[in-house]
Write an enzyme that holds these catalytic residues in place. Structure first.
Site, mmCIF file in Angstrom:
data_model
loop_
_atom_site.group_PDB
_atom_site.id
_atom_site.type_symbol
_atom_site.label_atom_id
_atom_site.label_comp_id
_atom_site.label_asym_id
_atom_site.label_seq_id
_atom_site.Cartn_x
_atom_site.Cartn_y
_atom_site.Cartn_z
ATOM 1 N N GLU A 1 21.642 9.584 39.571
ATOM 2 C CA GLU A 1 21.534 10.293 38.310
ATOM 3 C C GLU A 1 20.708 11.573 38.379
ATOM 4 O O GLU A 1 19.951 11.901 37.456
ATOM 5 C CB GLU A 1 20.926 9.360 37.262
ATOM 6 C CG GLU A 1 19.499 8.892 37.559
ATOM 7 C CD GLU A 1 19.405 7.622 38.377
ATOM 8 O OE1 GLU A 1 18.332 7.004 38.379
ATOM 9 O OE2 GLU A 1 20.409 7.251 39.018
ATOM 10 N N GLU B 1 17.125 0.987 34.878
ATOM 11 C CA GLU B 1 18.465 0.446 35.085
ATOM 12 C C GLU B 1 18.934 -0.504 33.993
ATOM 13 O O GLU B 1 20.110 -0.503 33.630
ATOM 14 C CB GLU B 1 18.551 -0.231 36.454
ATOM 15 C CG GLU B 1 18.304 0.724 37.616
ATOM 16 C CD GLU B 1 19.316 1.868 37.686
ATOM 17 O OE1 GLU B 1 20.332 1.816 36.975
ATOM 18 O OE2 GLU B 1 19.085 2.812 38.459
#
Length: 658
Positions: free
Chosen positions: A321, A368
């Site tokens: 990311e 996460e």
């Protein structure tokens, strides 16, 4: 003990207790009063107690002492040497220091530190201390009084683990070389000498000099998209970048290669090797819709552009990311957008992970778990509830398998402590904690909160959470205080009934977890039963099956499956030849389990053709569990595949294939 330290210690202790609200509130009020006297705003005031905890948190995976001297900005001036396979140049670090700070400590591993100077070029004394293979060596630099900038002259080395240098033969185009970085979790220190802790957020700028036939991209604004001339070096060009928002060091990312670009929307687009650009752009054409759906849920996207770079197959993860530029594996290019949930996941990280970041790797679930939950909401908004529900069920199914592996007596992967959302990782490589637990158990925690409070209340809380701690780092202890204040409203009985402490700090799954369901996958179960009871594969009612349905079908076939039944399925549906990596992975696991020989060429091709750890690690484990032929095949295939894997993948597979 200084006031801030005393308050943070008290608040942390309260956060770890199921009932510690009075202590917590006193800490928050006391700190709030102090901050108000220094001119803090009411919004800052709301976040005071949690951020006090973060400020005093020790990161066991960094040598830095940020309370004394911390890096606030990194300015890179590096040249890529593809012959030596190194980056060389300087990192100019801007520091924020205590008045009497005499030194700054940086994290380094496998770097060739050549010299250190101040901003004027005057040499500074430095030492590389004793270290270890996991963390590397601390670089301690003596600071002149009031020094605010230091310049480290250095080069990367072949022993670094962040950069992977690929020959032309290892790329899609087969003509030009490629290099990319992977900084998470503690690998940035192998290509940048900085304070490599997610709690020490830094802005950065860069000038990257590359061969003139290659393009450099980074996780930052591109100031010179076409590059610029390098005086006296006609065969080179330089690219400049700037990231004005403070990010965790593991999010500083670079890639250099024969890279092209195609816009997908006003704020989105796809980078890829020119040989794969058209296929990648077609696969990810819904990026703009995903971005708009995410903003609708949790507030404005704060990073400018959102682009995706599709990397060569050796990239070890599904996606990474990196701000403004997600790095993605080509294994998600199935040709039918069936695996684009990965893009939804990485986009969601723009809020959970990049905007609000885990302060230590023991708090990884804050990145996460939030992101998996958010990913599901984006998929539901763009592709509908049925598809999102199927993905949730598959994730839950993976989690159950992981929990079994981590707790089963005699299992080679058993480690009950890793079933915690907040494990003790001191002395443990954070890469080794990578599993479905922080992802899927973290998401299950948020779904439990959704089931109790409803989506409207939970969405309001999450949107506020991202606003309160934007561009900050967060610990689990600090999150508990924020949760109590803004969602539980300091209701101790409610906190106890929801088992908040058990979810965040204990092993295993609490009994108030809400298992996701899917009507479409329930129908798949009927076809699994029909096949196992004798219905020929070609007569199954599976004509319109999507990728999640096939994954569910294959993972629910019984252990009693025969080779003849495997052949029936393969003949009818061509699993050994599918281009969908998720379906192929599930099929190959079955092929190993039942020693289905016709799939072995596909298995070898899959293991040697890509290095995504999600696929590679379980397949090698499955092979090594098959005595004789399986062990022999694992060793032979790994000997071929290992040179093409990124170090992150090799680190894990080396321990599996002995």
């Amino acid at each position: 003990m200084p006031a801030l330290s005393r308050i943070a210690k008290a608040a942390t202790k309260a956060a770890r207790q199921p009932i510690g609200l009075i202590t917590c509130l006193i800490a928050a009020l006391t700190l709030s009063a102090g901050l108000m006297m220094t001119g803090c705003t009411p919004r800052d005031n709301e976040a005071a107690a949690p951020l006090a905890i973060v400020a005093k948190t020790v990161d066991d995976h960094s040598y830095a002492r940020p309370q004394e001297a911390r890096v606030s900005h990194v300015d890179l001036d590096l040249t890529a040497d593809f012959n030596q396979k190194i980056l060389k140049g300087t990192a100019t670090l801007t520091l924020v220091t205590e008045a009497n700070a005499k030194q700054v400590i940086l994290d380094t591993r496998a770097l060739d530190i050549q010299s250190v100077t101040d901003a004027s070029g005057a040499p500074l004394k430095f030492t590389l201390g004793k270290g270890n293979d996991m963390m590397g060596k601390p670089l301690t630099i003596e600071l002149p009084q009031g020094a605010q900038k230091i310049v480290v002259h250095y080069a990367t080395t072949k022993d670094g683990t962040a950069l992977q240098w690929l020959s032309p033969e290892q790329t899609a185009g087969k003509k030009l070389p490629f290099v990319f970085s992977q900084g998470e979790e503690i690998h940035t220190r192998t290509w940048i000498p900085t304070q490599d802790s997610p709690a020490i957020r830094q802005t950065y700028s860069a000038r990257i000099v590359v061969p003139s036939n290659l393009v450099a991209v980074m996780s930052a604004d591109r100031l010179t998209p076409e590059g610029e001339k390098v005086p006296g070096h006609a065969a080179q060009r330089a690219f400049r970048f700037d990231m004005k928002k403070p990010i965790a060091p593991y999010l500083i990312a670079i890639a250099i290669g024969d890279i092209g670009f195609k816009a997908e929307g006003s704020r989105t687009g796809v980078y890829a090797e020119k040989a794969t650009l058209a296929a990648a752009a077609s696969e990810f054409s819904d990026m703009q819709s995903m971005l708009e759906a995410a903003e609708k849920l949790y507030g404005p996207y704060q990073w400018g552009r959102y682009d995706v770079l599709v990397l060569p197959p050796s990239f070890p993860f599904g996606g990474m990311e990196n701000p403004t530029l997600t790095f993605a594996t080509p294994t998600v290019i199935a040709g039918d957008k069936s695996l684009v949930s990965l893009v939804a996941h990485e986009l969601a990280h723009s809020w959970s992970g990049n905007l609000v970041t885990n302060a230590t790797w023991e708090d990884f679930w804050l990145n996460e778990g939030f992101t998996v939950y958010f990913e599901g909401r984006i998929m539901e908004e763009v592709y509908g509830k049925d598809r999102a529900d199927m993905l949730r069920v598959l994730g839950w199914q993976d989690l159950q398998g992981t929990l079994k592996d981590l707790t089963e007596p005699g299992s080679k992967t058993a480690n009950p402590d890793f079933t915690r959302l907040h494990p003790d990782l001191k002395g443990i490589n954070p890469d080794d904690y990578f599993s479905d637990v922080p992802y899927e158990k973290g998401a299950a925690f948020l779904r439990m909160l959704e089931a109790h409070f409803g989506r409207k209340k939970l969405d309001a809380y999450l949107k506020g959470y991202f606003q309160r701690y934007a561009f900050q780092s967060m610990t689990t202890d600090a999150f508990v205080i924020d949760l109590r204040t803004h969602l539980l409203h300091n209701d101790a009985d409610l906190e106890k009934s929801l088992k908040i402490h058990q979810w965040l700090y204990d092993k295993g799954m609490p009994d108030n977890a809400v298992a996701p369901t899917s009507a479409l996958l329930d129908e798949v179960s009927a076809q699994v039963l029909a096949f196992t009871e004798g219905t020929p594969a070609k007569d199954l009612k599976v004509a319109d099956y999507s990728s999640p349905q096939w994954q569910y079908f294959l993972t629910h076939l019984p252990d009693t499956l025969t080779v003849e039944q495997m052949a029936q399925l393969d003949d009818a549906y061509g699993f050994s030849k599918t281009h969908n990596s998720e379906i192929l992975f599930a099929w190959l696991q079955l092929a190993i389990q039942h020693h289905y020989q016709p799939a072995m060429p596909a298995l070898e091709s899959f293991l040697t053709g890509q290095g995504r750890r999600k696929f590679v690690v379980p397949l090698f484990r499955s092979l090594m569990a098959q005595e004789g032929w399986g062990v022999d095949m694992a060793k032979a295939v790994y000997a071929k595949a290992r040179p093409g894997y990124h170090d992150v993948t090799r680190h894990t597979v080396d321990d599996i294939v002995k």
